[in-house]
Write a protein that holds these residues in place. Structure first.
Motif, PDB file in Angstrom:
ATOM      1  N   GLY A 190       0.997  -1.177  -0.149  1.00  0.00           N
ATOM      2  CA  GLY A 190       0.029   0.004  -0.051  1.00  0.00           C
ATOM      3  C   GLY A 190       0.806   1.456   0.153  1.00  0.00           C
ATOM      4  O   GLY A 190       2.285   1.239  -0.202  1.00  0.00           O
ATOM      5  N   ILE A 191       0.232   2.644   0.140  1.00  0.00           N
ATOM      6  CA  ILE A 191       0.788   3.484   0.061  1.00  0.00           C
ATOM      7  C   ILE A 191       1.918   3.886   1.191  1.00  0.00           C
ATOM      8  O   ILE A 191       2.910   4.672   0.737  1.00  0.00           O
ATOM      9  CB  ILE A 191      -0.127   4.823  -0.060  1.00  0.00           C
ATOM     10  CG1 ILE A 191       0.665   6.046  -0.573  1.00  0.00           C
ATOM     11  CG2 ILE A 191      -0.710   4.925   1.343  1.00  0.00           C
ATOM     12  CD1 ILE A 191      -0.354   7.226  -0.744  1.00  0.00           C
ATOM     13  N   ASP A 192       1.771   3.173   2.331  1.00  0.00           N
ATOM     14  CA  ASP A 192       2.840   3.539   3.587  1.00  0.00           C
ATOM     15  C   ASP A 192       3.219   2.435   4.129  1.00  0.00           C
ATOM     16  O   ASP A 192       3.989   2.459   5.161  1.00  0.00           O
ATOM     17  CB  ASP A 192       1.913   4.447   4.621  1.00  0.00           C
ATOM     18  CG  ASP A 192       0.717   3.600   5.226  1.00  0.00           C
ATOM     19  OD1 ASP A 192       0.604   2.601   4.574  1.00  0.00           O
ATOM     20  OD2 ASP A 192       0.213   4.396   6.079  1.00  0.00           O
ATOM     21  N   GLU A 193       3.136   1.096   3.565  1.00  0.00           N
ATOM     22  CA  GLU A 193       3.875   0.051   4.275  1.00  0.00           C
ATOM     23  C   GLU A 193       4.530  -0.809   3.160  1.00  0.00           C
ATOM     24  O   GLU A 193       3.899  -1.038   2.144  1.00  0.00           O
ATOM     25  CB  GLU A 193       3.058  -0.648   5.101  1.00  0.00           C
ATOM     26  CG  GLU A 193       1.778  -1.287   4.414  1.00  0.00           C
ATOM     27  CD  GLU A 193       0.810  -1.957   5.394  1.00  0.00           C
ATOM     28  OE1 GLU A 193       1.700  -2.728   6.191  1.00  0.00           O
ATOM     29  OE2 GLU A 193      -0.356  -1.846   5.488  1.00  0.00           O
ATOM     30  N   VAL A 194       5.659  -1.794   3.394  1.00  0.00           N
ATOM     31  CA  VAL A 194       6.077  -2.660   2.688  1.00  0.00           C
ATOM     32  C   VAL A 194       6.564  -3.939   3.385  1.00  0.00           C
ATOM     33  O   VAL A 194       6.742  -3.833   4.799  1.00  0.00           O
ATOM     34  CB  VAL A 194       7.201  -2.190   1.806  1.00  0.00           C
ATOM     35  CG1 VAL A 194       6.619  -1.309   0.524  1.00  0.00           C
ATOM     36  CG2 VAL A 194       8.383  -1.740   2.504  1.00  0.00           C
ATOM     37  N   TYR A 195       6.408  -4.935   2.845  1.00  0.00           N
ATOM     38  CA  TYR A 195       7.512  -6.243   3.559  1.00  0.00           C
ATOM     39  C   TYR A 195       8.968  -6.118   2.786  1.00  0.00           C
ATOM     40  O   TYR A 195       8.808  -6.149   1.422  1.00  0.00           O
ATOM     41  CB  TYR A 195       6.643  -7.460   3.413  1.00  0.00           C
ATOM     42  CG  TYR A 195       5.615  -7.813   4.222  1.00  0.00           C
ATOM     43  CD1 TYR A 195       5.857  -8.008   5.549  1.00  0.00           C
ATOM     44  CD2 TYR A 195       4.163  -7.483   3.628  1.00  0.00           C
ATOM     45  CE1 TYR A 195       4.572  -8.065   6.425  1.00  0.00           C
ATOM     46  CE2 TYR A 195       3.336  -7.833   4.641  1.00  0.00           C
ATOM     47  CZ  TYR A 195       3.418  -8.058   5.861  1.00  0.00           C
ATOM     48  OH  TYR A 195       2.299  -8.307   6.920  1.00  0.00           O
ATOM     49  N   ILE A 196       9.705  -6.517   3.376  1.00  0.00           N
ATOM     50  CA  ILE A 196      11.042  -6.578   2.889  1.00  0.00           C
ATOM     51  C   ILE A 196      11.805  -7.948   3.336  1.00  0.00           C
ATOM     52  O   ILE A 196      11.872  -8.095   4.608  1.00  0.00           O
ATOM     53  CB  ILE A 196      12.060  -5.447   3.356  1.00  0.00           C
ATOM     54  CG1 ILE A 196      11.270  -4.138   3.337  1.00  0.00           C
ATOM     55  CG2 ILE A 196      13.442  -5.261   2.335  1.00  0.00           C
ATOM     56  CD1 ILE A 196      11.876  -3.019   4.111  1.00  0.00           C
ATOM     57  N   ASP A 197      12.434  -8.700   2.441  1.00  0.00           N
ATOM     58  CA  ASP A 197      13.101  -9.806   2.573  1.00  0.00           C
ATOM     59  C   ASP A 197      14.504  -9.613   2.840  1.00  0.00           C
ATOM     60  O   ASP A 197      15.417  -9.195   1.911  1.00  0.00           O
ATOM     61  CB  ASP A 197      12.965 -10.884   1.367  1.00  0.00           C
ATOM     62  CG  ASP A 197      13.637 -12.136   1.890  1.00  0.00           C
ATOM     63  OD1 ASP A 197      14.356 -12.158   2.872  1.00  0.00           O
ATOM     64  OD2 ASP A 197      13.169 -13.070   1.285  1.00  0.00           O
ATOM     65  N   PHE A 198      14.849  -9.544   4.173  1.00  0.00           N
ATOM     66  CA  PHE A 198      16.425  -9.362   4.519  1.00  0.00           C
ATOM     67  C   PHE A 198      17.287 -10.613   4.521  1.00  0.00           C
ATOM     68  O   PHE A 198      18.540 -10.262   4.547  1.00  0.00           O
ATOM     69  CB  PHE A 198      16.284  -8.897   6.208  1.00  0.00           C
ATOM     70  CG  PHE A 198      16.118  -7.475   6.252  1.00  0.00           C
ATOM     71  CD1 PHE A 198      15.525  -6.492   5.386  1.00  0.00           C
ATOM     72  CD2 PHE A 198      16.420  -6.904   7.618  1.00  0.00           C
ATOM     73  CE1 PHE A 198      15.183  -5.451   5.552  1.00  0.00           C
ATOM     74  CE2 PHE A 198      16.189  -5.453   7.973  1.00  0.00           C
ATOM     75  CZ  PHE A 198      15.646  -4.807   6.784  1.00  0.00           C
ATOM     76  N   ALA A 245       5.411 -16.301   1.296  1.00  0.00           N
ATOM     77  CA  ALA A 245       6.239 -15.778   0.646  1.00  0.00           C
ATOM     78  C   ALA A 245       5.942 -14.441   0.433  1.00  0.00           C
ATOM     79  O   ALA A 245       4.747 -14.053   0.172  1.00  0.00           O
ATOM     80  CB  ALA A 245       6.778 -16.580  -0.806  1.00  0.00           C
ATOM     81  N   LEU A 246       7.080 -13.489  -0.025  1.00  0.00           N
ATOM     82  CA  LEU A 246       6.892 -11.978  -0.451  1.00  0.00           C
ATOM     83  C   LEU A 246       6.427 -12.148  -1.804  1.00  0.00           C
ATOM     84  O   LEU A 246       6.954 -12.864  -2.702  1.00  0.00           O
ATOM     85  CB  LEU A 246       8.014 -11.198  -0.461  1.00  0.00           C
ATOM     86  CG  LEU A 246       8.324 -10.302   1.029  1.00  0.00           C
ATOM     87  CD1 LEU A 246       8.290 -11.396   2.172  1.00  0.00           C
ATOM     88  CD2 LEU A 246       9.351  -9.508   0.743  1.00  0.00           C
TER      89      LEU A 246
END
Length: 412
Positions: free
Chosen positions: A136-144, A270-271
């Protein structure tokens, strides 16, 4: 052979995003209770052309609207943390919020500005960790997991680097949770808000998870939570220690098994790096109930603007659709929807308005209504849509918008 890296997933959530963007250009409001909502920002938003001509940071405090002066049915889009201390939250009706904090400052939303900042912070993240799921406009998931420093101190070093980079470029703060999976990362991003980082390691999962009420988990809504409470299940600890078969008997095989897994912090999703939209829509809730005849000029302008915004969204994102629909919501909150499929794809505002107008003619508009929406479905990427349409061209005559503007129930 070295052991495989531990899975590390981050959830990054911008802090009071819309309000924070507003405070960048109006710093005189920092530290004060501010809510964003109601109509979109446009000429006349202050009701004083001379004040609107000033640089935003030079507008005096007394020029801004206060929540106690608001009348209507608008909802809060977001609020500063100073306003949240009074119990104000997103999606709350502004009339209710006015009772909680009448002196809060009220700003109209400026979504073009928010989208611009959204693109900026996501581009910064991609420079440090390219595997991103846009939520969305203000959030993400990130694979570290496989990113340099993504394993250092559980991902703390990388999270700090991203947080600092976003602030240096935009002046905005964010909160980050890093955990073994998406479920836990989203929860962790809430634990040190605002401008915080929480690192959750595998051996800490049950310690942090089990004291939480079940409703804290994304996917457990009010109805499910009420049913869990009737079963004596209040916390995730209670849920984890309820036999899985009992949950399956109460909620069905799929959802019951999911409840059991998440209570133990298990989430193998999974992302999703790329997801094609299935539809695009725009809608607005009016400040007062409107009537197709009595308010025809105002409704005609609103309707045209909604069609133009949907078309602009399609054009900006490179999609076209072939099913166009409308939604009306009445004062009793009952809704009516109608849709028409045409035999070619479009992202043209005039075509969308013409077909959406036909949909409106299929709804009884004798009563006033409180919401109007326009939607385009059956989307394809523009090039693919053009290929599909060209193949059909020899088989059927494509539908085009009429040269003459359709007379709608609320057109002049």
């Amino acid at each position: 052979m070295p052991a495989p890296p531990i899975r590390r997933i981050a959830h990054l959530d911008m802090d009071a995003f819309f309000a924070s963007v507003e405070l960048l250009r109006q710093p005189q409001l920092k530290g004060l209770p501010v809510v964003v909502g109601g109509r979109s920002r446009s000429a006349g938003w202050l009701g004083n052309a001379a004040l609107e001509a000033l640089p935003a940071h030079a507008i005096p405090l007394e020029a801004f609207a206060r929540l106690h002066s608001y009348t209507g049915r608008g909802v809060i889009t977001t609020a500063t943390y100073e306003a949240r201390q009074f119990g104000i939250g997103s999606a709350m009706g502004m009339m209710k919020a006015a009772k909680l904090c009448p002196d809060a400052y009220l700003l109209p939303a400026d979504f073009e500005q928010y989208r611009a900042y959204s693109r900026r912070f996501k581009a910064i993240i991609a420079q440090h960790a390219p595997a991103i799921e846009d939520r969305g406009i203000d959030e993400v998931y990130i694979d570290f997991t496989d990113v340099p420093d993504g394993q250092e101190e559980g991902g703390l070093l990388l999270a700090q680097r991203i947080q600092r980079a976003i602030y240096a470029d935009t002046g905005l703060t964010c909160s980050i949770g890093v955990a073994p999976n998406k479920l836990l990362a989203k929860l962790a991003s809430e634990w040190h808000k605002p401008n915080g980082i929480f690192i959750l390691m595998p051996d800490q999962v049950t310690e942090k998870l089990w004291p939480l009420p079940c409703k804290k988990v994304n996917g457990i809504g009010p109805k499910t939570n009420d049913k869990l409470l009737t079963l004596g299940i209040h916390t995730l600890h209670d849920l984890a220690h309820t036999p899985e078969q009992e949950l399956i008997d109460a909620f069905g095989s799929t959802y019951g098994a999911w409840l059991h897994r998440i209570a133990w912090g298990q989430d193998e999703r999974a992302l999703v790096m790329e997801s094609a939209p299935v539809s695009m829509s725009r809608e607005t809730t009016f400040e007062r109930d409107l009537h197709a005849k009595a308010d025809k000029a105002e409704l005609s302008d609103i309707f045209t603007h909604l069609c133009q915004r949907v078309a602009a969204d399609l054009q900006r994102k490179g999609y076209a659709g072939r099913t166009i629909g409308v939604k009306i919501r009445f004062p009793d909150f009952r809704s009516a929807t109608r849709a028409i499929s045409i035999n070619h794809h479009t992202q043209d505002a005039a075509t969308i308005r013409q077909i959406a107008g036909q949909c409106l003619k299929r709804i009884d508009l004798q009563r006033r209504f409180r919401l109007l929406g326009v939607k385009v479905d059956n989307l394809l990427p523009l090039e693919e849509a053009q290929d599909v349409d060209s193949k059909l061209l020899s088989q059927t005559k494509p539908h085009h918008a009429c040269a003459a503007q359709l007379s709608l129930p609320f057109d002049e």
